[in-house]
Design a protein around this motif. Structure first.
Motif, PDB file in Angstrom:
ATOM      1  N   THR A 134       0.845  -1.207  -0.109  1.00 52.04           N
ATOM      2  CA  THR A 134      -0.107   0.075   0.072  1.00 52.04           C
ATOM      3  C   THR A 134       0.920   1.170   0.060  1.00 52.04           C
ATOM      4  O   THR A 134       0.281   2.393   0.067  1.00 52.04           O
ATOM      5  CB  THR A 134      -0.980  -0.064   1.058  1.00 52.04           C
TER       6      THR A 134
ATOM      7  N   SER B  85       4.992   7.270   0.589  1.00 51.54           N
ATOM      8  CA  SER B  85       3.653   7.755   0.989  1.00 51.54           C
ATOM      9  C   SER B  85       2.840   6.341   1.009  1.00 51.54           C
ATOM     10  O   SER B  85       3.104   5.453   0.365  1.00 51.54           O
ATOM     11  CB  SER B  85       3.163   8.783  -0.048  1.00 51.54           C
ATOM     12  N   GLY B  86       1.629   6.567   1.926  1.00 54.21           N
ATOM     13  CA  GLY B  86       0.770   5.518   2.155  1.00 54.21           C
ATOM     14  C   GLY B  86      -0.857   6.060   2.196  1.00 54.21           C
ATOM     15  O   GLY B  86      -1.045   7.356   1.981  1.00 54.21           O
ATOM     16  N   PRO B  87      -1.632   5.123   2.399  1.00 49.19           N
ATOM     17  CA  PRO B  87      -3.034   5.481   2.404  1.00 49.19           C
ATOM     18  C   PRO B  87      -3.388   6.890   3.443  1.00 49.19           C
ATOM     19  O   PRO B  87      -4.094   7.557   3.249  1.00 49.19           O
ATOM     20  CB  PRO B  87      -3.564   4.414   3.173  1.00 49.19           C
ATOM     21  N   GLU B  88      -2.323   6.905   4.440  1.00 49.29           N
ATOM     22  CA  GLU B  88      -2.715   7.765   5.649  1.00 49.29           C
ATOM     23  C   GLU B  88      -1.694   8.967   5.432  1.00 49.29           C
ATOM     24  O   GLU B  88      -1.706   9.966   6.014  1.00 49.29           O
ATOM     25  CB  GLU B  88      -2.378   7.114   6.856  1.00 49.29           C
ATOM     26  N   GLY B  89      -1.033   8.981   4.184  1.00 52.33           N
ATOM     27  CA  GLY B  89      -0.239  10.272   3.780  1.00 52.33           C
ATOM     28  C   GLY B  89       1.377  10.030   3.897  1.00 52.33           C
ATOM     29  O   GLY B  89       1.638   8.748   3.708  1.00 52.33           O
TER      30      GLY B  89
ATOM     31  N   VAL C   7       4.776   8.852   4.949  1.00 54.18           N
ATOM     32  CA  VAL C   7       5.673   8.077   6.008  1.00 54.18           C
ATOM     33  C   VAL C   7       6.789   8.812   6.239  1.00 54.18           C
ATOM     34  O   VAL C   7       7.705   8.777   5.168  1.00 54.18           O
ATOM     35  CB  VAL C   7       5.759   6.670   5.605  1.00 54.18           C
TER      36      VAL C   7
END
Length: 251
Positions: free
Chosen positions: A159, A170-174, A176
């Motif tokens: 993801t 970056s990922g689903p929550e913004g 990293v």
């Protein structure tokens, strides 16, 4: 402990100061040795940096409450919260600026401990100020956004997505947050997906040859905590015993 280092800090190094303009770069120097702290501040200022000093971890935390420096030069052995504890805590809070540790203990094992805490570099006292300056500049360059390139593609890690052109994960929550060392390691691996890179090759690419190849293992362990669901069973960053490491992108 600091006498030889302080004598060296007092030397004039105008040639280095003229190499580049660091006037917008702000460094926080944390050391309970008032004389060494003042001399480091003066030396860095003479070489174009803006500098703030702090005598303890508590003072450093106060300073960080109202400003964000570009780098942190931090003594390890201090009363109360020491430099290793402060480094680990700041990394846990997501602070991703370069952190250079200063200590009278310069053994390889101590350097590894500093890297494990989240530091970018480790300099034993007494030290040559010119070396500190060069290392500081090198880590500031590592943390700077890389120049754009059309040759590097986005790397998918489940993801997560890593953009080698910008050094951003970056990922689903913004976004990293990665330390400079973690981002540099992921960038090196991303340039050679599905290829085995030896520890020596990685150490040379990350300017870690002096510290040793075990420092690469430390950075790999830290990076796995960022990109793997279970770092103990890595899916993307694989160890090939006796050969090195390989990044295998995938969904």
């Amino acid at each position: 402990m600091a006498s030889e280092a302080t004598q060296k800090v007092g030397r004039d190094d105008a040639a280095l100061a003229s190499e580049e303009d660091n006037s917008t770069t702000h460094v926080l120097v944390v050391d309970d040795d008032a004389r060494l702290r003042r001399l480091l501040q003066r030396y860095l200022k003479e070489n174009g940096f803006r500098v703030t000093g702090a005598a303890s971890a508590a003072e450093a935390r106060q300073a960080l409450g109202f400003m964000l420096p570009d780098a942190l030069v931090l003594d390890v052995t201090m009363p109360g919260e020491d430099g290793l504890e402060l480094t680990k805590s700041l990394r846990g809070q997501g602070l991703d600026i370069p952190i250079l540790l200063l200590t009278a203990r310069g053994e390889a094992e101590d350097r590894i401990t500093g890297l494990e805490a989240g530091a970018d570099d480790y300099l034993g006292k007494p030290f040559e100020p010119r070396e500190l300056l060069l290392r500081l500049k090198a880590h500031l360059r590592k943390h700077a956004p890389p120049p754009p390139s059309d040759n590097l593609r986005i790397v998918r890690l489940g993801t997560l997505e890593f953009d080698p052109n910008r050094g951003i994960l970056s990922g689903p929550e913004g976004v990293v947050h990665l330390t400079g060392g973690e981002a540099a390691l992921l960038a090196v691996l991303s340039r050679h997906p599905n290829e085995v890179l030896s520890r020596e090759d990685i150490a040379n690419a990350l300017d870690m040859a002096e510290i040793g190849e075990r420092a690469v293992d430390v950075q790999v362990t830290r990076l796995r905590r960022r990109i793997e669901v279970d770092p103990r069973e890595p899916r993307y960053l694989h160890t090939l015993r006796g050969k090195g490491y390989m990044l295998k992108p995938g969904i």
